[in-house]
Design a protein around this motif. Structure first.
Motif, PDB file in Angstrom:
ATOM      1  N   ASP A 127       0.794  -1.266  -0.022  1.00 22.99           N
ATOM      2  CA  ASP A 127       0.032   0.047   0.130  1.00 22.99           C
ATOM      3  C   ASP A 127       0.863   1.304  -0.018  1.00 22.99           C
ATOM      4  OD1 ASP A 127      -2.296   1.711   0.358  1.00 22.99           O
ATOM      5  OD2 ASP A 127      -1.871   1.879   2.507  1.00 22.99           O
ATOM      6  N   GLY A 128       1.284   1.767  -1.072  1.00 24.36           N
ATOM      7  CA  GLY A 128       2.145   2.610  -1.248  1.00 24.36           C
ATOM      8  C   GLY A 128       3.547   2.141  -1.455  1.00 24.36           C
ATOM      9  N   PRO A 129       4.547   3.290  -1.713  1.00 23.92           N
ATOM     10  CA  PRO A 129       6.026   2.694  -1.912  1.00 23.92           C
ATOM     11  C   PRO A 129       6.765   2.580  -0.782  1.00 23.92           C
ATOM     12  CG  PRO A 129       5.796   4.968  -2.307  1.00 23.92           C
ATOM     13  CD  PRO A 129       4.402   4.688  -1.863  1.00 23.92           C
ATOM     14  N   HIS A 130       6.155   2.949   0.372  1.00 20.52           N
ATOM     15  CA  HIS A 130       7.135   2.886   1.738  1.00 20.52           C
ATOM     16  C   HIS A 130       7.697   1.686   2.318  1.00 20.52           C
ATOM     17  CE1 HIS A 130       5.941   7.217   1.189  1.00 20.52           C
ATOM     18  NE2 HIS A 130       4.696   6.672   1.408  1.00 20.52           N
ATOM     19  N   ASP A 131       6.909   0.592   2.138  1.00 21.34           N
ATOM     20  CA  ASP A 131       7.006  -0.438   3.094  1.00 21.34           C
ATOM     21  C   ASP A 131       8.464  -1.076   2.552  1.00 21.34           C
ATOM     22  OD1 ASP A 131       4.270  -1.378   4.606  1.00 21.34           O
ATOM     23  OD2 ASP A 131       3.857  -0.054   3.132  1.00 21.34           O
ATOM     24  N   ILE A 132       8.608  -1.193   1.332  1.00 21.66           N
ATOM     25  CA  ILE A 132      10.175  -1.820   0.985  1.00 21.66           C
ATOM     26  C   ILE A 132      11.087  -0.786   0.682  1.00 21.66           C
ATOM     27  CG2 ILE A 132      11.234  -2.917  -0.988  1.00 21.66           C
ATOM     28  CD1 ILE A 132       8.573  -4.615  -1.084  1.00 21.66           C
ATOM     29  N   ARG A 133      10.533   0.478  -0.008  1.00 22.06           N
ATOM     30  CA  ARG A 133      11.484   1.440  -0.133  1.00 22.06           C
ATOM     31  C   ARG A 133      12.167   1.986   0.812  1.00 22.06           C
ATOM     32  NH1 ARG A 133       9.081   6.732  -2.752  1.00 22.06           N
ATOM     33  NH2 ARG A 133       9.084   6.860  -0.482  1.00 22.06           N
ATOM     34  N   ASP A 134      11.292   2.294   1.898  1.00 21.71           N
ATOM     35  CA  ASP A 134      11.738   2.862   3.135  1.00 21.71           C
ATOM     36  C   ASP A 134      12.398   2.344   4.316  1.00 21.71           C
ATOM     37  OD1 ASP A 134      11.471   5.202   1.424  1.00 21.71           O
ATOM     38  OD2 ASP A 134       9.441   5.540   2.304  1.00 21.71           O
ATOM     39  N   PHE A 135      11.656   1.167   4.342  1.00 25.40           N
ATOM     40  CA  PHE A 135      11.681   0.326   5.750  1.00 25.40           C
ATOM     41  C   PHE A 135      12.802  -0.999   5.562  1.00 25.40           C
ATOM     42  CE2 PHE A 135       7.516   1.843   7.198  1.00 25.40           C
ATOM     43  CZ  PHE A 135       7.733   3.215   7.398  1.00 25.40           C
ATOM     44  N   VAL A 136      12.999  -1.465   4.364  1.00 27.70           N
ATOM     45  CA  VAL A 136      13.743  -2.824   4.229  1.00 27.70           C
ATOM     46  C   VAL A 136      15.064  -2.380   3.964  1.00 27.70           C
ATOM     47  CG1 VAL A 136      14.038  -4.904   3.265  1.00 27.70           C
ATOM     48  CG2 VAL A 136      11.839  -3.921   3.610  1.00 27.70           C
TER      49      VAL A 136
END
Length: 254
Positions: A127-136
């Motif tokens: 849901d949005g780009p953040h989960d992988i792009r910003d957290f992993v």
């Protein structure tokens, strides 16, 4: 009769992580993942031409994660996610969780146990780009492909399905760039936009968010929407707080 379209991917890993957070912090805060939930979807009816529209849930993976930089959860974080200090204290570290998840991928014959290369065409949905792009951080090799931003896809579907005041004279073809301006939809609003039942479970619970995003992906497929990556991932992205191998610099204080 809803149409079947050629679908380039064979499996989808729906993911919605939860991470450490403090009130008022943005995405430049060094968030640490504290829940890693995934719902695996596969086609039920894909034919020899690659056409399909029925996705089904095959399996789920869920693990809490023990943060190491700031192991004490903020009161704001626990209230938002419902995750308790006891749950993360007894959980494995993020590298350990990724090892367990890799075994999950191997079990479902998505990657090769020896080389780690992909055995089938699959992609992650968020849901949005953040989960992988910003957290992993760091991003493992099997996660470096682009992802399906489901919020963006629902927005495209909504824009495509909503009549324009000018009769569609200025509408761009679906998939054309730049994409038309649209309102960002929360998960409950996305469900509403697709005519689905309300959100099931607790919002900001990683596993409940993931299950509801999976509902959206299944419905988009049912409506004949082609599911393919739409958001690039840069595995070499750097943050101001980042030292070697993604570790938080000792002198960094948010």
């Amino acid at each position: 009769m809803l149409k079947r379209v050629k679908q380039p991917y064979d499996a989808f890993l729906v993911l919605d992580v939860e991470a450490t957070c403090v009130a008022g912090a943005g995405f430049d805060y060094p968030n640490e993942i504290i829940e890693w939930p995934v719902v695996l979807l596969r086609w039920k009816d894909k034919d020899i031409k690659g056409k399909a529209r029925e996705l089904q849930v095959v399996d789920e993976f869920r693990s809490f994660v023990r943060p190491t930089w700031r192991p004490q959860l903020s009161q704001f974080c626990s209230a938002l996610t419902g995750i308790t200090q006891e749950q993360v204290d007894g959980a494995p570290s993020f590298p350990e969780v990724l090892d367990h998840f890799r075994s999950f991928l191997e079990k479902h014959e998505l990657i090769d146990p020896e080389s780690g290369r992909r055995l089938t065409r699959f992609c992650f949905c968020t849901d949005g780009p953040h989960d992988i792009r910003d957290f992993v951080i760091p991003i493992p090799p099997w996660l470096t492909w682009d992802i399906v931003d489901v919020r963006r896809v629902v927005g495209e579907w909504h824009a495509f399905s909503t009549p324009d005041p000018d009769g569609g004279a200025n509408r761009r073809p679906v998939g054309a760039f730049p994409l038309p301006r649209r309102v960002s939809l929360s998960i409950p609003r996305q469900l509403h936009a697709l005519g689905l039942e309300p959100f099931e479970g607790r919002q900001h619970s990683g596993i409940d968010d993931t299950r509801n995003i999976a509902r959206l992906v299944i419905e988009l497929a049912r409506r004949g929407w082609k599911l393919e990556p739409n958001t690039p991932i840069n595995p070499n992205r750097r943050w101001p707080w980042m030292g070697k191998r993604g570790r938080v610099l000792e002198e960094y204080y948010p």
